[in-house]
Scaffold this motif. Sequence first.
Motif, short mmCIF file in Angstrom:
data_model
loop_
_atom_site.label_atom_id
_atom_site.label_comp_id
_atom_site.label_asym_id
_atom_site.label_seq_id
_atom_site.Cartn_x
_atom_site.Cartn_y
_atom_site.Cartn_z
N GLU A 9 0.83 -1.19 -0.06
CA GLU A 9 0.26 -0.02 0.28
C GLU A 9 0.97 1.32 0.01
OE1 GLU A 9 -3.42 2.40 2.65
OE2 GLU A 9 -3.41 0.27 2.93
N VAL A 10 2.04 1.34 0.77
CA VAL A 10 2.74 2.45 0.83
C VAL A 10 3.32 2.67 -0.68
CG1 VAL A 10 5.17 3.12 1.54
CG2 VAL A 10 3.56 2.26 3.37
N SER A 11 3.82 1.71 -1.22
CA SER A 11 4.49 1.74 -2.58
C SER A 11 3.17 2.19 -3.67
CB SER A 11 4.95 0.41 -3.26
OG SER A 11 6.21 0.16 -2.60
N ARG A 12 2.05 1.65 -3.51
CA ARG A 12 0.73 1.87 -4.48
C ARG A 12 0.38 3.47 -4.46
NH1 ARG A 12 -1.66 -2.13 -2.92
NH2 ARG A 12 -3.22 -1.28 -1.64
N VAL A 13 0.11 3.86 -2.98
CA VAL A 13 -0.64 5.07 -2.66
C VAL A 13 0.28 5.98 -2.35
CG1 VAL A 13 -2.62 5.98 -1.97
CG2 VAL A 13 -2.68 3.37 -2.19
N HIS A 14 1.45 5.92 -1.69
CA HIS A 14 2.01 7.06 -0.86
C HIS A 14 3.40 7.43 -1.66
CE1 HIS A 14 -1.29 6.76 2.04
NE2 HIS A 14 -0.92 5.26 1.83
N HIS A 15 4.34 7.58 -0.92
CA HIS A 15 5.72 8.32 -1.43
C HIS A 15 6.95 7.84 -0.96
CE1 HIS A 15 2.91 11.33 -3.05
NE2 HIS A 15 2.59 11.39 -2.16
N PRO A 16 7.06 6.52 -1.31
CA PRO A 16 8.41 5.72 -0.78
C PRO A 16 9.59 6.24 -1.24
CG PRO A 16 7.22 4.28 -2.34
CD PRO A 16 6.38 5.46 -2.32
N HIS A 17 10.64 6.21 -0.37
CA HIS A 17 11.92 6.44 -1.01
C HIS A 17 12.52 4.83 -1.47
CE1 HIS A 17 12.31 9.68 2.21
NE2 HIS A 17 11.16 9.78 1.47
N ALA A 42 12.28 -5.03 7.57
CA ALA A 42 11.31 -5.20 6.25
C ALA A 42 11.04 -3.89 5.62
CB ALA A 42 10.00 -6.00 6.55
N PHE A 43 10.75 -2.75 6.48
CA PHE A 43 10.43 -1.44 6.05
C PHE A 43 11.55 -0.93 5.29
CE2 PHE A 43 9.94 3.19 6.18
CZ PHE A 43 9.01 3.19 5.55
N TYR A 44 12.66 -0.77 5.86
CA TYR A 44 13.72 -0.33 5.13
C TYR A 44 14.54 -0.97 4.08
CZ TYR A 44 13.33 3.53 8.64
OH TYR A 44 12.82 4.69 9.23
N GLN A 45 14.29 -2.34 4.00
CA GLN A 45 14.59 -2.94 2.80
C GLN A 45 13.63 -2.70 1.67
OE1 GLN A 45 14.66 -6.90 4.34
NE2 GLN A 45 17.00 -6.87 4.76
N HIS A 46 12.41 -2.42 2.04
CA HIS A 46 11.25 -2.07 1.09
C HIS A 46 11.43 -0.48 0.41
CE1 HIS A 46 7.74 -2.36 -1.23
NE2 HIS A 46 7.25 -1.09 -0.75
N CYS A 47 11.84 0.50 1.41
CA CYS A 47 11.93 2.04 1.28
C CYS A 47 12.75 2.28 2.49
CB CYS A 47 10.58 2.29 1.01
SG CYS A 47 9.49 2.24 2.14
N ASP A 48 13.62 3.40 2.19
CA ASP A 48 14.45 4.12 3.01
C ASP A 48 13.70 5.20 3.65
OD1 ASP A 48 16.60 4.67 4.86
OD2 ASP A 48 17.76 5.21 3.43
N GLY A 49 12.74 5.17 4.35
CA GLY A 49 11.80 6.41 4.55
C GLY A 49 10.64 6.58 3.66
N GLU A 51 6.77 9.13 2.72
CA GLU A 51 5.95 9.96 3.02
C GLU A 51 4.69 9.54 2.89
OE1 GLU A 51 9.32 11.84 3.59
OE2 GLU A 51 8.84 11.57 1.25
N LEU A 52 3.80 9.79 3.88
CA LEU A 52 2.28 9.14 3.88
C LEU A 52 1.32 10.32 3.37
CD1 LEU A 52 2.31 6.78 6.77
CD2 LEU A 52 3.27 6.38 4.45
N PHE A 53 0.65 9.98 2.47
CA PHE A 53 -0.53 10.75 1.77
C PHE A 53 0.14 12.00 1.09
CE2 PHE A 53 -2.12 8.76 5.74
CZ PHE A 53 -3.10 8.36 5.38
N ASP A 54 0.84 12.79 1.68
CA ASP A 54 1.15 14.10 0.68
C ASP A 54 2.87 13.92 0.78
OD1 ASP A 54 -1.29 15.32 0.03
OD2 ASP A 54 -1.46 15.85 2.56
N PRO A 55 3.27 14.53 -0.50
CA PRO A 55 4.93 14.40 -0.38
C PRO A 55 5.28 15.56 0.64
CG PRO A 55 3.87 15.51 -2.49
CD PRO A 55 2.72 14.87 -1.70
N LEU A 56 6.59 15.75 0.73
CA LEU A 56 7.00 16.98 1.64
C LEU A 56 7.02 18.25 0.65
CD1 LEU A 56 10.25 15.52 3.18
CD2 LEU A 56 8.25 16.04 4.26
N LEU A 64 11.36 8.73 8.65
CA LEU A 64 12.63 9.28 8.41
C LEU A 64 13.34 8.10 7.82
CD1 LEU A 64 13.26 11.13 11.83
CD2 LEU A 64 12.61 11.99 9.65
N SER A 65 14.31 8.52 7.07
CA SER A 65 15.39 7.41 6.45
C SER A 65 16.43 7.27 7.47
CB SER A 65 16.30 8.33 5.25
OG SER A 65 17.00 9.41 5.74
N LEU A 66 17.07 6.07 7.16
CA LEU A 66 17.95 5.70 8.20
C LEU A 66 19.07 6.91 8.41
CD1 LEU A 66 18.57 1.84 6.94
CD2 LEU A 66 17.34 2.77 8.85
#
Length: 153
Positions: A9-17, A42-49, A51-56, A64-66
């Motif tokens: 869902e994070v990848s499909r709808v939001h703004h993953p790094h 699992a989260f950080y292997q998928h995306c290093d941070g 933003e949910l809903f809106d981008p910065l 936050l990123s690592l």
Amino acid sequence: MTMEELLAEVSRVHHPHAPAARAEIAAFEERVGWRLDDELRAFYQHCDGAELFDPLPDARYSILSLAEIRRARIAIRGRDEDSAGPAGWWALVDVQDGDYALLDVSAPRDGGYPLLDGWHESYPLRCRPIAASFREFLERALSGGDKLYWLNE
């Protein structure tokens, strides 16, 4: 939802790094002195941070990123000393205006770390629990419609 469903869902709808490399995760764990739990890994292997809903700069939830994760007392009070808060609380999610969702690595439960409300006005005296794990936090945040779900409790 499972962690895999939440990440999809994070990848499909939001703004993953972009994902963090294994070397970045290892360097992070060496720097901070604690290990990511399975959900955070699992989260950080998928995306290093992300933003949910809106981008910065409009994101209410900026995971936050690592490289950006630091002790809460540094993020909120600007100093790394015991009078500025516990050493085991880490700023994980920037919820804007100087407030954070904090990861409590000093109190692992069932293989994961609980999250706390890091409201800068009452930090560190009143940091109440907001999720028992990162998976619970992410699930509640994604289902909350871009509102800080714990403020309505």
